[in-house]
Design a protein around this motif. Structure first.
Motif, short mmCIF file in Angstrom:
data_model
loop_
_atom_site.label_atom_id
_atom_site.label_comp_id
_atom_site.label_asym_id
_atom_site.label_seq_id
_atom_site.Cartn_x
_atom_site.Cartn_y
_atom_site.Cartn_z
N LYS A 181 -10.34 -19.02 -25.82
CA LYS A 181 -8.98 -19.58 -25.97
C LYS A 181 -8.08 -19.20 -24.80
O LYS A 181 -7.42 -20.05 -24.20
CB LYS A 181 -8.34 -19.10 -27.30
CG LYS A 181 -9.10 -19.52 -28.54
CD LYS A 181 -8.47 -19.00 -29.82
CE LYS A 181 -8.50 -17.47 -29.97
NZ LYS A 181 -9.86 -16.89 -29.97
N SER A 182 -8.05 -17.91 -24.48
CA SER A 182 -7.15 -17.45 -23.41
C SER A 182 -7.59 -18.00 -22.06
O SER A 182 -6.75 -18.37 -21.23
CB SER A 182 -7.12 -15.93 -23.36
OG SER A 182 -6.60 -15.42 -24.57
N THR A 183 -8.88 -18.06 -21.84
CA THR A 183 -9.38 -18.62 -20.57
C THR A 183 -8.90 -20.07 -20.44
O THR A 183 -8.40 -20.48 -19.39
CB THR A 183 -10.93 -18.59 -20.55
OG1 THR A 183 -11.35 -17.26 -20.84
CG2 THR A 183 -11.48 -19.01 -19.20
N PRO A 193 -2.55 -15.75 -19.87
CA PRO A 193 -2.94 -14.69 -20.80
C PRO A 193 -4.21 -13.99 -20.32
O PRO A 193 -5.02 -14.58 -19.61
CB PRO A 193 -3.21 -15.43 -22.11
CG PRO A 193 -3.50 -16.84 -21.72
CD PRO A 193 -2.71 -17.09 -20.47
N LYS A 194 -4.35 -12.75 -20.72
CA LYS A 194 -5.54 -11.98 -20.35
C LYS A 194 -6.73 -12.49 -21.14
O LYS A 194 -6.64 -12.72 -22.35
CB LYS A 194 -5.32 -10.50 -20.70
CG LYS A 194 -5.15 -9.62 -19.47
CD LYS A 194 -5.51 -8.18 -19.78
CE LYS A 194 -4.53 -7.58 -20.78
NZ LYS A 194 -4.68 -6.22 -21.11
N SER A 195 -7.87 -12.66 -20.47
CA SER A 195 -9.08 -12.95 -21.23
C SER A 195 -10.05 -11.81 -20.93
O SER A 195 -9.96 -11.18 -19.88
CB SER A 195 -9.68 -14.29 -20.83
OG SER A 195 -9.94 -14.32 -19.46
N THR A 201 -8.45 -9.13 -27.71
CA THR A 201 -7.68 -8.85 -26.50
C THR A 201 -6.28 -9.46 -26.65
O THR A 201 -5.29 -8.88 -26.22
CB THR A 201 -8.38 -9.48 -25.28
OG1 THR A 201 -9.69 -8.92 -25.20
CG2 THR A 201 -7.63 -9.20 -23.98
N THR A 202 -6.24 -10.66 -27.25
CA THR A 202 -4.96 -11.35 -27.43
C THR A 202 -4.34 -10.90 -28.75
O THR A 202 -4.89 -11.16 -29.81
CB THR A 202 -5.17 -12.88 -27.44
OG1 THR A 202 -5.96 -13.23 -26.31
CG2 THR A 202 -3.84 -13.62 -27.40
N LYS A 203 -3.18 -10.21 -28.65
CA LYS A 203 -2.54 -9.72 -29.86
C LYS A 203 -1.22 -10.44 -30.14
O LYS A 203 -0.61 -10.26 -31.18
CB LYS A 203 -2.30 -8.21 -29.75
CG LYS A 203 -3.60 -7.44 -29.64
CD LYS A 203 -3.34 -5.93 -29.73
CE LYS A 203 -4.64 -5.17 -29.83
NZ LYS A 203 -5.51 -5.34 -28.66
N LEU A 220 -0.03 -23.01 -27.11
CA LEU A 220 0.03 -21.63 -27.59
C LEU A 220 -1.34 -21.00 -27.57
O LEU A 220 -2.28 -21.52 -28.19
CB LEU A 220 0.56 -21.58 -29.03
CG LEU A 220 1.95 -22.14 -29.31
CD1 LEU A 220 2.29 -21.97 -30.78
CD2 LEU A 220 3.01 -21.45 -28.44
N ASP A 221 -1.46 -19.90 -26.85
CA ASP A 221 -2.67 -19.09 -26.94
C ASP A 221 -2.46 -18.15 -28.12
O ASP A 221 -1.43 -17.48 -28.22
CB ASP A 221 -2.88 -18.29 -25.65
CG ASP A 221 -4.15 -17.45 -25.72
OD1 ASP A 221 -5.07 -17.84 -26.47
OD2 ASP A 221 -4.23 -16.42 -25.02
N LEU A 222 -3.42 -18.10 -29.02
CA LEU A 222 -3.25 -17.31 -30.24
C LEU A 222 -4.31 -16.23 -30.35
O LEU A 222 -5.39 -16.36 -29.78
CB LEU A 222 -3.36 -18.23 -31.47
CG LEU A 222 -2.38 -19.39 -31.54
CD1 LEU A 222 -2.66 -20.23 -32.77
CD2 LEU A 222 -0.94 -18.87 -31.55
MG LIG Z 1 -7.55 -14.45 -26.23
#
Ligand SMILES: [Mg+2]
Ligand SMILES: Nc1nc2c(ncn2[C@@H]2O[C@H](COP(=O)(O)OP(=O)(O)O)[C@@H](O)[C@H]2O)c(=O)[nH]1
Length: 341
Positions: A181-183, A193-195, A201-203, A220-222
């Motif tokens: 998702k973040s990628t 966002p960090k992947s 990793t995603t908080k 939105l990255d969730l």
């Molecule tokens: Mg993530």
């Protein structure tokens, strides 16, 4: 004039704790006040000037941030994000209103004691009244300690939550942890966002903008969600679910088709099945990481998804290798064109 969305902004500030209020009050009480020579009844003026200072401090640092909070809580998304930090059954709005009510009581006390001091007989009486005032104010604030702490948790969370413009379409990127998702959000949007190869990793909810032709989207990255009932989810998973159910105009569900995917395919299908019941929006499915699996596997995963969501559109992508992204964008736009934003 363009209407500004109601958002957690800089007017929303952490409230001072009881200890901080007490320190401030003691400082005001101790500091010498230089009054002009012309002032008669200096002692009386000195005490009610201190009362004014304490009242102003509480208005600026407690009442104003609480009004900002009350405003933000009018948006159901932010209200749920706040409630997610509070103990079960506690309403953020109720807590806020209760605190506002208590600060109003302090304001009333301030006016009362100010008038009493203004007509007091001598400086000893004025000092006594001032002490009584301080005692009452601090005792009210002390009894609010728990509510202040809860409110600060909610404020802390709200300040980390992005400002979402309700007039711009929102795509929520959902799926289990580690699916990419973040990628994907970082290659598609302004957000970075960090992947990482580690789950959770995603908080936070992270918002990026995407421009496609004349269209502007919020994406939105969730945090990842596990396949389990909402009651068993932790606070971070529930946050993702709140974004999906409260602000998404389209859910983009990412699937990892790898045979060695830690959480397996079944749990991804399980989550997809649940999402179908939880959301009212369309769900677009992207099978990610096609760079590392066979076509045969992609087809099998695709059929399994179609069994769960027969009418849904499925695209195949590699976020890492940036493959299939224009097809994905087209599919997103097509689905969003159905809504009126
Ligand atoms: Mg993530
Ligand atoms: N091979 C491959 N790996 C990917 C792809 N997309 C993401 N990854 C990797 O999958 C892992 C998890 O990615 P991340 O974006 O953090 O997943 P999230 O937890 O869903 O946000 C990272 O090691 C990424 O490099 C892809 O398209 N292909």
């Amino acid at each position: 004039m363009e209407k500004r969305p109601r958002c957690p902004d800089e007017t929303l500030k952490k409230l001072p704790t009881y200890k901080e209020v007490r320190e401030h009050v003691l400082r005001v009480s101790e500091e010498p006040l230089a009054l002009p020579r012309s002032v008669s009844k200096k002692a009386l003026v000195k005490y009610y000037t201190k009362i004014d200072k304490i009242r102003e401090y509480l208005v600026k640092n407690v009442l104003n941030p609480l009004s900002a909070l009350r405003d933000v809580l009018e948006v159901s998304f932010y209200e749920k994000i706040a409630a997610n930090t509070l103990p079960e059954g506690v309403s953020a709005k109720e807590v806020t209103n209760k605190l506002i009510g208590k600060i109003r009581i302090i304001n009333k006390l301030s006016r009362e004691y100010r008038s009493k001091i203004a007509v007091s007989f001598d400086s000893a009486e004025a000092r006594e009244l001032y002490r009584e005032y301080i005692g009452r104010v601090l005792s009210i604030v002390r009894r609010l300690s728990k509510l202040i702490e809860m409110t600060n948790n909610a404020i802390f969370e709200l300040k980390r939550t992005p400002c979402i413009d309700p007039s711009v379409p929102v795509v929520a990127v959902a799926g289990l942890p580690q699916v990419g998702k973040s990628t994907l959000v970082s290659v598609l949007s302004t957000a970075k966002p960090k992947s990482s190869p580690f789950p959770f990793t995603t908080k936070e909810i992270i918002m990026g903008h995407v421009n496609v032709g004349f269209r502007r989207l919020q994406i939105l990255d969730l945090p990842g969600i596990l396949d389990r009932p909402p009651n068993d989810m932790n606070e971070i998973e529930r946050k993702a679910l709140i974004a999906i159910t409260e602000v998404a105009d389209l859910v983009l569900f990412i699937v990892d088709p790898s045979e060695d995917f830690y959480y397996g395919l079944e749990s991804q299908l399980g989550l997809l099945r649940s999402l179908k019941d939880w959301v009212n929006t369309d769900i677009l499915v992207a099978i990610n990481k096609v760079d590392k699996v066979s076509m045969d596997r992609v087809e099998r995963v695709s059929r399994a998804i179609a069994d769960v969501l027969p009418n849904t559109k499925i695209v195949t992508i590699s976020a890492l290798k940036r493959e299939g992204l224009s097809e994905l964008m087209n599919a997103m736009i097509e689905l969003l064109n159905k809504i009126s934003k």
